[in-house]
Design a protein around this motif. Structure first.
Motif, PDB file in Angstrom:
ATOM      1  N   PHE A  75      56.820 -24.246 -80.202  1.00 43.55           N
ATOM      2  CA  PHE A  75      56.303 -24.545 -81.544  1.00 43.55           C
ATOM      3  C   PHE A  75      56.652 -23.448 -82.545  1.00 43.55           C
ATOM      4  CE2 PHE A  75      53.432 -26.786 -78.597  1.00 43.55           C
ATOM      5  CZ  PHE A  75      53.622 -28.085 -79.046  1.00 43.55           C
ATOM      6  N   ALA A  76      56.595 -22.192 -82.086  1.00 44.22           N
ATOM      7  CA  ALA A  76      56.873 -21.078 -82.999  1.00 44.22           C
ATOM      8  C   ALA A  76      57.192 -19.818 -82.212  1.00 44.22           C
ATOM      9  CB  ALA A  76      55.680 -20.826 -83.909  1.00 44.22           C
ATOM     10  N   ASN A  77      57.941 -18.934 -82.859  1.00 42.79           N
ATOM     11  CA  ASN A  77      58.206 -17.594 -82.331  1.00 42.79           C
ATOM     12  C   ASN A  77      57.753 -16.592 -83.379  1.00 42.79           C
ATOM     13  OD1 ASN A  77      59.723 -18.020 -79.757  1.00 42.79           O
ATOM     14  ND2 ASN A  77      61.025 -19.184 -81.134  1.00 42.79           N
ATOM     15  N   GLY A  78      57.231 -15.475 -82.908  1.00 44.66           N
ATOM     16  CA  GLY A  78      56.749 -14.476 -83.847  1.00 44.66           C
ATOM     17  C   GLY A  78      57.053 -13.065 -83.398  1.00 44.66           C
ATOM     18  N   LYS A  79      56.882 -12.153 -84.318  1.00 42.81           N
ATOM     19  CA  LYS A  79      57.067 -10.734 -84.040  1.00 42.81           C
ATOM     20  C   LYS A  79      56.082  -9.952 -84.898  1.00 42.81           C
ATOM     21  CE  LYS A  79      60.285  -8.038 -85.812  1.00 42.81           C
ATOM     22  NZ  LYS A  79      61.544  -7.419 -86.188  1.00 42.81           N
ATOM     23  N   THR A  80      55.460  -8.968 -84.281  1.00 44.10           N
ATOM     24  CA  THR A  80      54.538  -8.086 -84.996  1.00 44.10           C
ATOM     25  C   THR A  80      54.935  -6.640 -84.722  1.00 44.10           C
ATOM     26  OG1 THR A  80      52.739  -9.681 -84.738  1.00 44.10           O
ATOM     27  CG2 THR A  80      52.123  -7.435 -85.332  1.00 44.10           C
ATOM     28  N   VAL A  81      55.095  -5.859 -85.768  1.00 43.68           N
ATOM     29  CA  VAL A  81      55.327  -4.429 -85.632  1.00 43.68           C
ATOM     30  C   VAL A  81      53.997  -3.738 -85.896  1.00 43.68           C
ATOM     31  CG1 VAL A  81      56.583  -2.402 -86.489  1.00 43.68           C
ATOM     32  CG2 VAL A  81      57.732  -4.638 -86.379  1.00 43.68           C
ATOM     33  N   MET A  82      53.523  -3.017 -84.892  1.00 42.81           N
ATOM     34  CA  MET A  82      52.260  -2.295 -84.978  1.00 42.81           C
ATOM     35  C   MET A  82      52.554  -0.799 -85.101  1.00 42.81           C
ATOM     36  SD  MET A  82      50.073  -4.861 -84.397  1.00 42.81           S
ATOM     37  CE  MET A  82      48.530  -4.096 -83.985  1.00 42.81           C
ATOM     38  N   VAL A  83      51.862  -0.123 -85.995  1.00 40.18           N
ATOM     39  CA  VAL A  83      52.023   1.320 -86.171  1.00 40.18           C
ATOM     40  C   VAL A  83      50.746   2.004 -85.699  1.00 40.18           C
ATOM     41  CG1 VAL A  83      52.359   3.190 -87.838  1.00 40.18           C
ATOM     42  CG2 VAL A  83      53.597   1.032 -88.106  1.00 40.18           C
ATOM     43  N   TRP A  84      50.909   2.987 -84.803  1.00 45.49           N
ATOM     44  CA  TRP A  84      49.768   3.803 -84.385  1.00 45.49           C
ATOM     45  C   TRP A  84      49.466   4.751 -85.527  1.00 45.49           C
ATOM     46  CZ3 TRP A  84      46.582   2.631 -80.738  1.00 45.49           C
ATOM     47  CH2 TRP A  84      45.589   3.543 -80.378  1.00 45.49           C
ATOM     48  N   CYS A  85      48.211   4.863 -85.898  1.00 46.10           N
ATOM     49  CA  CYS A  85      47.869   5.511 -87.150  1.00 46.10           C
ATOM     50  C   CYS A  85      46.648   6.412 -87.022  1.00 46.10           C
ATOM     51  CB  CYS A  85      47.594   4.391 -88.160  1.00 46.10           C
ATOM     52  SG  CYS A  85      47.262   4.940 -89.830  1.00 46.10           S
ATOM     53  N   ASN A  86      46.655   7.485 -87.777  1.00 48.20           N
ATOM     54  CA  ASN A  86      45.465   8.303 -87.973  1.00 48.20           C
ATOM     55  C   ASN A  86      44.707   7.629 -89.119  1.00 48.20           C
ATOM     56  OD1 ASN A  86      43.685  10.169 -89.215  1.00 48.20           O
ATOM     57  ND2 ASN A  86      44.796  11.878 -88.292  1.00 48.20           N
ATOM     58  N   TYR A  87      43.561   7.032 -88.816  1.00 51.31           N
ATOM     59  CA  TYR A  87      42.826   6.262 -89.822  1.00 51.31           C
ATOM     60  C   TYR A  87      42.300   7.126 -90.968  1.00 51.31           C
ATOM     61  CZ  TYR A  87      42.711   2.148 -86.723  1.00 51.31           C
ATOM     62  OH  TYR A  87      43.037   1.077 -85.946  1.00 51.31           O
ATOM     63  N   HIS A  88      42.083   8.400 -90.721  1.00 49.95           N
ATOM     64  CA  HIS A  88      41.558   9.263 -91.783  1.00 49.95           C
ATOM     65  C   HIS A  88      42.615   9.596 -92.830  1.00 49.95           C
ATOM     66  CE1 HIS A  88      37.510  10.209 -90.102  1.00 49.95           C
ATOM     67  NE2 HIS A  88      38.103   9.681 -89.054  1.00 49.95           N
ATOM     68  N   THR A  89      43.850   9.822 -92.363  1.00 51.46           N
ATOM     69  CA  THR A  89      44.905  10.168 -93.309  1.00 51.46           C
ATOM     70  C   THR A  89      45.731   8.956 -93.718  1.00 51.46           C
ATOM     71  OG1 THR A  89      46.529  10.647 -91.572  1.00 51.46           O
ATOM     72  CG2 THR A  89      45.122  12.483 -92.310  1.00 51.46           C
ATOM     73  N   GLY A  90      45.689   7.897 -92.899  1.00 48.40           N
ATOM     74  CA  GLY A  90      46.497   6.718 -93.160  1.00 48.40           C
ATOM     75  C   GLY A  90      47.957   6.911 -92.784  1.00 48.40           C
ATOM     76  N   ARG A  91      48.250   7.966 -92.052  1.00 44.54           N
ATOM     77  CA  ARG A  91      49.627   8.307 -91.683  1.00 44.54           C
ATOM     78  C   ARG A  91      49.929   7.879 -90.246  1.00 44.54           C
ATOM     79  NH1 ARG A  91      52.793   8.476 -95.057  1.00 44.54           N
ATOM     80  NH2 ARG A  91      54.151   9.768 -93.808  1.00 44.54           N
ATOM     81  N   PRO A  92      51.203   7.534 -89.965  1.00 39.74           N
ATOM     82  CA  PRO A  92      51.602   7.226 -88.583  1.00 39.74           C
ATOM     83  C   PRO A  92      51.374   8.418 -87.674  1.00 39.74           C
ATOM     84  CG  PRO A  92      53.322   6.593 -90.135  1.00 39.74           C
ATOM     85  CD  PRO A  92      52.309   7.383 -90.914  1.00 39.74           C
TER      86      PRO A  92
END
Length: 166
Positions: free
Chosen positions: A126-143
């Protein structure tokens, strides 16, 4: 794909044309990603400072764009990209499942590939998908580097190595 999550097509998922609305596919992907993470069988999600590859006392300024609490996670994943290629419309009577796999682990990100297929006729995609996930420091918002415990869990699940890029 090693992990398959059963889709429950609900009446509310349908649009006026009686097929699943295009935006709902992303909800199915989200549910399948969550299920995949559960299947990793981690003792706990590596969201604390001691779980990280690099420990830094100079983290930079806090970003107000990510709201955390004092008991909330300090590190985790955020979606950078999310895509879906629609092959066939899903309708209420279809019996479908979402397959998930991690296909790449970089220094600060990982790629998850997804596929929605018919439970009985696996060649009906029915469908194909792709997700790019970035591991992040939530306090700084940086990878931040993907924790070794998470990289090792991906390797166990996928049966292949994801060496740390140089």
């Amino acid at each position: 794909m090693n992990v398959w999550y059963p889709v429950q097509i609900r009446f509310r998922d349908l649009d006026p044309l009686a097929h699943v609305n295009n935006t709902v596919y992303f909800t199915y992907f989200e549910e399948a990603r969550s299920y995949y993470f559960e299947q990793l069988n981690l003792d706990r999600w590596p969201s604390r400072e001691e779980d990280q590859l690099i420990h830094s006392s100079d983290e930079g300024a806090h970003t107000p764009r990510i709201q955390t609490t004092v008991i909330g996670a300090h590190y985790g994943s955020l979606i950078k990209e999310n895509e879906c290629i629609y092959n066939l419309p899903l309708i209420r009577s279809d019996k479908a499942e979402v397959g998930v796999r991690v296909s790449h682990v970089g220094r600060t990100s990982f790629v998850m590939e997804l596929q929605i297929r018919d439970v009985r006729e696996h060649e009906r995609i029915f469908a194909n998908g792709k997700t790019v996930m970035v591991w992040c420091n939530y306090h700084t918002g940086r990878p931040y580097p993907v924790p070794s415990v998470l990289r090792a869990a991906f390797e166990r699940m996928e049966g292949r190595a994801f060496p740390l890029p140089e």
